[in-house]
Design a protein around this motif. Sequence first.
Motif, mmCIF file in Angstrom:
data_model
loop_
_atom_site.group_PDB
_atom_site.id
_atom_site.type_symbol
_atom_site.label_atom_id
_atom_site.label_comp_id
_atom_site.label_asym_id
_atom_site.label_seq_id
_atom_site.Cartn_x
_atom_site.Cartn_y
_atom_site.Cartn_z
ATOM 1 N N UNK A 1 2.950 -14.108 -2.790
ATOM 2 C CA UNK A 1 3.336 -15.419 -3.339
ATOM 3 C C UNK A 1 4.703 -15.817 -2.788
ATOM 4 N N UNK A 2 4.843 -17.057 -2.387
ATOM 5 C CA UNK A 2 6.070 -17.527 -1.780
ATOM 6 C C UNK A 2 7.198 -17.553 -2.803
ATOM 7 N N UNK A 3 8.327 -16.874 -2.466
ATOM 8 C CA UNK A 3 9.476 -16.826 -3.368
ATOM 9 C C UNK A 3 10.256 -18.130 -3.287
ATOM 10 N N UNK A 4 10.875 -18.487 -4.412
ATOM 11 C CA UNK A 4 11.719 -19.673 -4.413
ATOM 12 C C UNK A 4 12.955 -19.420 -3.553
ATOM 13 N N UNK A 5 13.276 -20.373 -2.701
ATOM 14 C CA UNK A 5 14.424 -20.213 -1.812
ATOM 15 C C UNK A 5 15.233 -21.496 -1.811
ATOM 16 N N UNK A 6 16.474 -21.394 -2.291
ATOM 17 C CA UNK A 6 17.367 -22.549 -2.338
ATOM 18 C C UNK A 6 18.032 -22.743 -0.985
ATOM 19 N N UNK A 7 18.503 -23.947 -0.761
ATOM 20 C CA UNK A 7 19.205 -24.248 0.470
ATOM 21 C C UNK A 7 20.211 -25.350 0.252
ATOM 22 N N UNK A 8 21.047 -25.571 1.250
ATOM 23 C CA UNK A 8 22.051 -26.628 1.156
ATOM 24 C C UNK A 8 22.563 -26.967 2.546
ATOM 25 N N UNK A 9 23.178 -28.112 2.650
ATOM 26 C CA UNK A 9 23.950 -28.449 3.840
ATOM 27 C C UNK A 9 25.337 -28.840 3.369
ATOM 28 N N UNK A 10 26.330 -28.449 4.144
ATOM 29 C CA UNK A 10 27.722 -28.702 3.793
ATOM 30 C C UNK A 10 28.420 -29.154 5.072
ATOM 31 N N UNK A 11 28.501 -30.449 5.228
ATOM 32 C CA UNK A 11 29.036 -31.025 6.462
ATOM 33 C C UNK A 11 30.503 -31.369 6.263
#
Length: 356
Positions: A1-11
């Motif tokens: 099962x696909x795990x939850x994965x957070x992400x972000x961009x910080x420019x």
Amino acid sequence: MLANRAGFSLVIDGTDIADTIAPHLNPGALPLDGKKRVPRLISLSLTERLQEQADRLEITLSNHDGELAPVKRGRFIDLALGWVGGRDVMPGLISKGRFKVDEVEKEGPPDTLTIRARSADLTGTYRTRRDRSWNETTLGTLLGEIARINGLTARIHPDLASLVITAIEQAAKSDAAFIRDLGERFDAVATVKAGALIFLPIGAQTNTAGESFGSLPLTRQANSRFRFLIPDRQEHDGAEAQWHDRDQGRKRTVTTGADSNPKRIKRSFASEAEARQCAEAESRKAQRGHYQFDYEMALGDPGIEPNQRVTLSGWDSEIDGIAWLVEEASHTLDASGGLGTSLKLMSLSNIRQMES
């Protein structure tokens, strides 16, 4: 099962440093100049408040090796936050706006660097003190002129734009402070985001374009912790304001809501219409906040913002029966990639008074 994965961009000044400070959150990130990237992100938090004009961003980084380059005040940061993938989450990054660094702190050991920033739209001439007066105009015209002077687009709710302003002074106040005062006077959200001056009623069911917001459903199953509070506070059931009747040469009073315990507004107004506007705004304020609810989400949702209406379900008849409003939303990303959202809700009306 696909795990939850957070992400972000910080420019920062045009360069996205997300993969540089948190390479472990993006396994596909390429090495920088052939060097292995060192995870530095300790925490990233964004706080948005209903009646605070400036959203606040705080980023804490590890500088255990002393290799972090100095960060100067005045630099600009663009943030997007969300989920890259997983189950029970909406994938995609949500833009949270542009921020300007106003404070940098170093401490240790272990050595860390903390960057604090606030909404970039609220800097520059918007904070310059001005002296001017407004006469025989409307709230929409007044706000439109302030927006134009500051290079902003005016987005004013139609319920407020046509309100008459007989006379008002902006005495040695910045546009930011003056707009905040107008928000208090008309019980409105008064903020600047994405190049727009936004002014709409607190708890409005439509946006400035007349489109429906709807209500955000939140369940106990999606909640990790909660806190329900009935605070000790003075309860007003209405408001009264005075205005100067030039024809009769005396002060007169208007009252809105019930009159058994009205809040008395100290200032006097130039017309009956303005006194009534202010009294009605105070009556609406008196109906809110009789109940408070803190809600920590099991899975964060950075799309939630202040002034969203909320319905709760899964607690009990008292909590589920209250109409709620988001007063504060805090979104936090930690070193492990956990994305959380904490909400402070306030009741939209005095349920006890409605039931009596």
